[in-house]
Motif scaffolding. Structure first.
Motif, PDB file in Angstrom:
ATOM      1  N   SER A   1     -33.109 -16.574   5.342  1.00 44.26           N
ATOM      2  CA  SER A   1     -33.661 -17.009   6.677  1.00 44.26           C
ATOM      3  C   SER A   1     -33.726 -18.509   6.959  1.00 44.26           C
ATOM      4  O   SER A   1     -33.056 -18.817   7.979  1.00 44.26           O
ATOM      5  CB  SER A   1     -34.989 -16.269   6.952  1.00 44.26           C
ATOM      6  OG  SER A   1     -35.424 -16.916   8.220  1.00 44.26           O
ATOM      7  N   PHE A   2     -33.951 -19.077   5.996  1.00 41.84           N
ATOM      8  CA  PHE A   2     -33.953 -20.430   5.961  1.00 41.84           C
ATOM      9  C   PHE A   2     -32.583 -21.060   5.991  1.00 41.84           C
ATOM     10  O   PHE A   2     -32.179 -22.129   6.932  1.00 41.84           O
ATOM     11  CB  PHE A   2     -34.661 -21.243   4.779  1.00 41.84           C
ATOM     12  CG  PHE A   2     -36.229 -21.040   4.838  1.00 41.84           C
ATOM     13  CD1 PHE A   2     -36.765 -20.556   5.805  1.00 41.84           C
ATOM     14  CD2 PHE A   2     -36.937 -21.138   3.728  1.00 41.84           C
ATOM     15  CE1 PHE A   2     -38.248 -20.186   5.587  1.00 41.84           C
ATOM     16  CE2 PHE A   2     -38.152 -20.930   3.237  1.00 41.84           C
ATOM     17  CZ  PHE A   2     -38.699 -20.507   4.455  1.00 41.84           C
ATOM     18  N   ILE A   3     -31.783 -20.587   5.293  1.00 41.14           N
ATOM     19  CA  ILE A   3     -30.236 -21.040   5.345  1.00 41.14           C
ATOM     20  C   ILE A   3     -29.695 -20.584   6.814  1.00 41.14           C
ATOM     21  O   ILE A   3     -29.041 -21.415   7.374  1.00 41.14           O
ATOM     22  CB  ILE A   3     -29.358 -20.314   4.170  1.00 41.14           C
ATOM     23  CG1 ILE A   3     -30.041 -20.798   2.831  1.00 41.14           C
ATOM     24  CG2 ILE A   3     -27.834 -20.571   4.558  1.00 41.14           C
ATOM     25  CD1 ILE A   3     -29.014 -20.060   1.591  1.00 41.14           C
ATOM     26  N   ALA A   4     -29.748 -19.454   7.248  1.00 38.91           N
ATOM     27  CA  ALA A   4     -29.405 -19.248   8.704  1.00 38.91           C
ATOM     28  C   ALA A   4     -30.079 -20.211   9.661  1.00 38.91           C
ATOM     29  O   ALA A   4     -29.278 -20.671  10.601  1.00 38.91           O
ATOM     30  CB  ALA A   4     -29.682 -17.708   8.854  1.00 38.91           C
ATOM     31  N   ALA A   5     -31.363 -20.545   9.355  1.00 36.61           N
ATOM     32  CA  ALA A   5     -32.042 -21.382  10.780  1.00 36.61           C
ATOM     33  C   ALA A   5     -31.056 -22.660  10.395  1.00 36.61           C
ATOM     34  O   ALA A   5     -31.002 -23.478  11.555  1.00 36.61           O
ATOM     35  CB  ALA A   5     -33.404 -21.535  10.300  1.00 36.61           C
TER      36      ALA A   5
ATOM     37  N   ARG B   1     -28.371 -23.434   9.454  1.00 39.62           N
ATOM     38  CA  ARG B   1     -26.859 -23.359  10.093  1.00 39.62           C
ATOM     39  C   ARG B   1     -26.994 -23.343  11.435  1.00 39.62           C
ATOM     40  O   ARG B   1     -26.194 -23.876  12.170  1.00 39.62           O
ATOM     41  CB  ARG B   1     -26.197 -22.211   9.619  1.00 39.62           C
ATOM     42  CG  ARG B   1     -25.495 -22.188   8.117  1.00 39.62           C
ATOM     43  CD  ARG B   1     -24.876 -21.107   7.693  1.00 39.62           C
ATOM     44  NE  ARG B   1     -24.375 -21.058   6.456  1.00 39.62           N
ATOM     45  CZ  ARG B   1     -24.245 -20.292   5.599  1.00 39.62           C
ATOM     46  NH1 ARG B   1     -24.368 -18.837   5.936  1.00 39.62           N
ATOM     47  NH2 ARG B   1     -23.809 -20.503   4.299  1.00 39.62           N
ATOM     48  N   ASN B   2     -27.998 -22.654  12.083  1.00 42.13           N
ATOM     49  CA  ASN B   2     -27.867 -22.500  13.737  1.00 42.13           C
ATOM     50  C   ASN B   2     -28.363 -24.014  14.185  1.00 42.13           C
ATOM     51  O   ASN B   2     -27.850 -24.375  15.178  1.00 42.13           O
ATOM     52  CB  ASN B   2     -29.094 -21.666  14.004  1.00 42.13           C
ATOM     53  CG  ASN B   2     -28.681 -20.051  13.727  1.00 42.13           C
ATOM     54  OD1 ASN B   2     -27.367 -19.888  13.774  1.00 42.13           O
ATOM     55  ND2 ASN B   2     -29.364 -19.250  13.751  1.00 42.13           N
ATOM     56  N   ARG B   3     -29.414 -24.838  13.467  1.00 43.79           N
ATOM     57  CA  ARG B   3     -29.689 -26.072  14.005  1.00 43.79           C
ATOM     58  C   ARG B   3     -28.391 -27.094  13.843  1.00 43.79           C
ATOM     59  O   ARG B   3     -28.102 -27.843  14.883  1.00 43.79           O
ATOM     60  CB  ARG B   3     -30.699 -26.623  13.066  1.00 43.79           C
ATOM     61  CG  ARG B   3     -32.203 -26.101  13.497  1.00 43.79           C
ATOM     62  CD  ARG B   3     -33.096 -27.118  12.960  1.00 43.79           C
ATOM     63  NE  ARG B   3     -33.077 -27.268  11.337  1.00 43.79           N
ATOM     64  CZ  ARG B   3     -33.589 -26.540  10.554  1.00 43.79           C
ATOM     65  NH1 ARG B   3     -34.244 -25.238  10.848  1.00 43.79           N
ATOM     66  NH2 ARG B   3     -33.449 -26.755   9.280  1.00 43.79           N
ATOM     67  N   ILE B   4     -27.654 -26.536  12.725  1.00 44.80           N
ATOM     68  CA  ILE B   4     -26.382 -27.713  12.628  1.00 44.80           C
ATOM     69  C   ILE B   4     -25.394 -27.446  13.815  1.00 44.80           C
ATOM     70  O   ILE B   4     -24.940 -28.252  14.367  1.00 44.80           O
ATOM     71  CB  ILE B   4     -25.665 -27.521  11.115  1.00 44.80           C
ATOM     72  CG1 ILE B   4     -26.752 -28.151  10.325  1.00 44.80           C
ATOM     73  CG2 ILE B   4     -24.516 -28.154  11.259  1.00 44.80           C
ATOM     74  CD1 ILE B   4     -26.188 -28.062   8.946  1.00 44.80           C
TER      75      ILE B   4
END
Length: 127
Positions: free
Chosen positions: A114-118, A120-123
């Motif tokens: 979930s942290f990785i996905a978050a 990536r979404n911020r970037i």
């Protein structure tokens, strides 16, 4: 992810209570999963507030990681004792340790994903 954190916390609380009852309500150390679960569930409740979500989830995954590491150590000790003695001396406690290992490992893995996905979404949103 906050609701899932609460679920994992509640499962750990139930595991601790079941282990305590399963060991004849004599060994308070059987409640250790409940302590980890209570903190994780509390972090999940705090994470329902979007302003506090990031900090609460990082706190929850830290507690989950500590629980995972502790469970790994105890499972290895229990397995080594079982190998040398030919049987598991405290089967209920060992089963609870294995279940805690699985629950906390799964929780930490889901949090990292979930942290990785978050991130990536911020970037992606920043571009």
């Amino acid at each position: 992810m906050a609701k899932l954190t609460i679920v994992f916390g509640v499962l750990l609380v139930v595991l601790g209570i079941a282990g305590f009852i399963g060991t004849g309500s004599e060994h308070k150390t059987a409640l250790i999963p409940s302590y980890f679960g209570a903190v994780i569930a509390l972090c999940g409740v705090i994470a329902l507030n979007p302003a506090l979500r990031m900090h609460a989830m990082h706190g929850a995954v830290t507690v989950g990681l500590l629980g995972f590491i502790g469970s790994v150590v105890m499972v290895i000790k229990g397995a080594a004792t079982a190998a040398s003695q030919g049987s598991i001396t405290r089967p209920v406690a060992f089963a609870c340790q294995v279940i805690m290992l699985i629950l906390t490992g799964l929780f930490v893995g889901l949090c990292v994903r979930s942290f990785i996905a978050a991130r990536r979404n911020r970037i992606r949103d920043a571009k």
